[in-house]
Scaffold this active site. Structure first.
Site, PDB file in Angstrom:
ATOM      1  CB  SER A  86       7.610  -2.473 -29.662  1.00 14.81           C
ATOM      2  OG  SER A  86       8.849  -2.002 -29.210  1.00 14.81           O
ATOM      3  CE  LYS A  89       9.829   0.614 -30.832  1.00 12.92           C
ATOM      4  NZ  LYS A  89      10.769  -0.477 -30.560  1.00 12.92           N
ATOM      5  CE1 TYR A 211       9.868   4.078 -28.882  1.00 17.68           C
ATOM      6  CE2 TYR A 211      11.171   4.306 -26.866  1.00 17.68           C
ATOM      7  CZ  TYR A 211      10.663   3.520 -27.882  1.00 17.68           C
ATOM      8  OH  TYR A 211      10.923   2.174 -27.905  1.00 17.68           O
ATOM      9  CE1 TYR A 263      10.710  -5.841 -30.149  1.00 15.99           C
ATOM     10  CE2 TYR A 263       9.258  -7.668 -29.678  1.00 15.99           C
ATOM     11  CZ  TYR A 263       9.626  -6.357 -29.492  1.00 15.99           C
ATOM     12  OH  TYR A 263       8.887  -5.567 -28.658  1.00 15.99           O
ATOM     13  CB  VAL A 281       8.592  -5.570 -24.335  1.00 12.77           C
ATOM     14  CG1 VAL A 281       8.178  -4.402 -23.469  1.00 12.77           C
ATOM     15  CG2 VAL A 281       9.631  -6.419 -23.665  1.00 12.77           C
TER      16      VAL A 281
HETATM   17  N1  GLU Z   1       9.517   0.869 -24.244  1.00 12.42           N
HETATM   18  C1  GLU Z   1      10.348  -0.136 -24.699  1.00 12.42           C
HETATM   19  C2  GLU Z   1      11.744   0.360 -24.965  1.00 12.42           C
HETATM   20  O1  GLU Z   1      11.925   1.346 -25.615  1.00 12.42           O
HETATM   21  C3  GLU Z   1       9.788  -0.801 -25.914  1.00 12.42           C
HETATM   22  C4  GLU Z   1      10.009  -2.200 -25.732  1.00 12.42           C
HETATM   23  C5  GLU Z   1       9.342  -3.055 -26.761  1.00 12.42           C
HETATM   24  O2  GLU Z   1       8.125  -3.284 -26.698  1.00 12.42           O
HETATM   25  O3  GLU Z   1      10.063  -3.516 -27.662  1.00 12.42           O
HETATM   26  O4  GLU Z   1      12.706  -0.216 -24.536  1.00 12.42           O
END
Ligand code: GLU
Length: 345
Positions: A86, A89, A211, A263, A281
């Protein structure tokens, strides 16, 4: 060093951080002690939602700081590759701003923090936009805004963008990518829902693929520190001098990192640590000390909110020890900058 210790006076901070280049630097001593002490904390759980991530060693712990003039201090497993997840992002959002311009991006993805989980299937009831680019729905919609004649060109452009931030060639971990794709039913559902509402275009399936690919890019804690330092340095990589993003767009990326980057801990993080940051994550965290430098941490065990346990503790202590909260008047960050600038004169 305890988290209750008050921040030292500004001149002490400046003196400490101003000596970063020296092998005998007190900053180095503080980081070494912090790294040693937190290494012994084995709380938290490694993510297991895909089998590839469950293979991570819970003992891995890398801590790196890079300043806007390219100095680095680091300890531990700073060269251990892991998937960016994430954390990507924030950087892909910056790329969408560069590719499409602010208003076009805002038409498809909001900038409101949400109290919902990062993978919740919720869109704004009035606009049908995902709430922000740091939750999965928003990140998937953001991917749809990345330019390129075809899918391979979009992937290449994205890799090149991350390469510019890191200052080195980077790659996708193919087995993590396949795992993400195979198990990503929830993300697929979100993409379909957003397509239904016209928030994603005809190539939405390719954007979802993009993604999954962005989440599977391999980086290290050292890379994260340089990436953070690039944002801290108005978009120019301090090690290579290459521009990764326009200075104008940096503030938008940092605002979202500050309000939505951690988060469901984002509010408390902004309150206690006060640095724009993004976590992933796999156990990575990048934090930005605007105008000063970047912090990169990697340690796989996560807390209940999904953030790296050692990563949160390291950043919290560093912020308190050096007075780095970006909303604090006369923060240690400013003192660091002054010390570095004075040295260059
Ligand atoms: N690839 C993960 C997902 O889309 C991202 C998880 C993360 O790092 O929050 O579920």
């Amino acid at each position: 060093m305890s988290t209750n210790q008050p921040a030292p006076p500004i001149d002490e901070v400046g003196a400490l951080l101003g000596r970063m280049r020296s092998a005998a630097s007190p900053v180095r001593d503080v980081l070494r002690e912090l790294h040693e002490r937190l290494s012994k904390d084995d709380s938290g759980e490694v993510a297991t939602y895909i089998p590839e991530l469950a293979k991570a060693n819970p003992g891995w712990f890398g801590l790196s700081i890079c300043t806007v003039d390219g100095n680095t201090i680091e300890f531990g497993d700073v060269s251990q590759p892991f998937t960016i997840q994430s954390i990507s992002k924030a950087f892909v959002y910056g790329m969408a701003l560069e590719d499409r311009g602010l208003e076009n991006v805002l038409a498809k993805v909001g900038v409101e923090p949400t109290g919902d989980a990062f993978n919740s299937i919720v869109l704004d009831e009035i606009s049908n936009r995902p709430f922000n680019p740091m939750v999965n729905a928003g990140a998937i919609a953001t991917c749809d805004l990345i330019n390129g004649a075809d899918h391979p060109e979009r992937v290449a452009r994205m890799l090149n963008m991350i390469r510019t931030y890191c200052g080195r060639e980077i790659h996708i971990d193919h087995s993590v990518f396949l795992s993400e794709r195979m198990t990503g039913h929830r993300n697929r559902a979100m993409a379909h829902l957003m397509r239904n509402f016209g928030m994603m275009g005809e190539k939405f399936e390719e954007s979802l693929e993009l993604y999954f690919q962005q989440c599977s890019i391999l980086v290290t804690a050292s890379d994260l520190a340089v990436m953070g330092a690039t944002l801290a340095n108005a978009g120019v990589n301090p090690k290579t001098g290459e521009r990764a993003i326009s200075a104008d767009n940096v503030k938008y990326v940092l605002s979202l990192m500050l309000t939505c980057g951690m988060y469901d801990y984002a509010g408390e993080w902004a309150f206690r640590v006060g640095l724009p940051a993004k976590s992933g994550v796999a156990g990575g965290i990048v934090a930005v000390i605007p105008g000063v430098g970047g912090i990169g941490v990697f340690s796989p065990p996560l807390d209940a909110k999904g953030n790296s346990v050692r990563g949160v503790r390291a950043c919290t202590e560093l912020s308190q020890r050096f007075g780095l909260h970006c909303l604090a008047t006369g923060s240690g960050g400013n003192a660091l900058l002054e010390a570095l600038t004075a040295r260059r004169r």
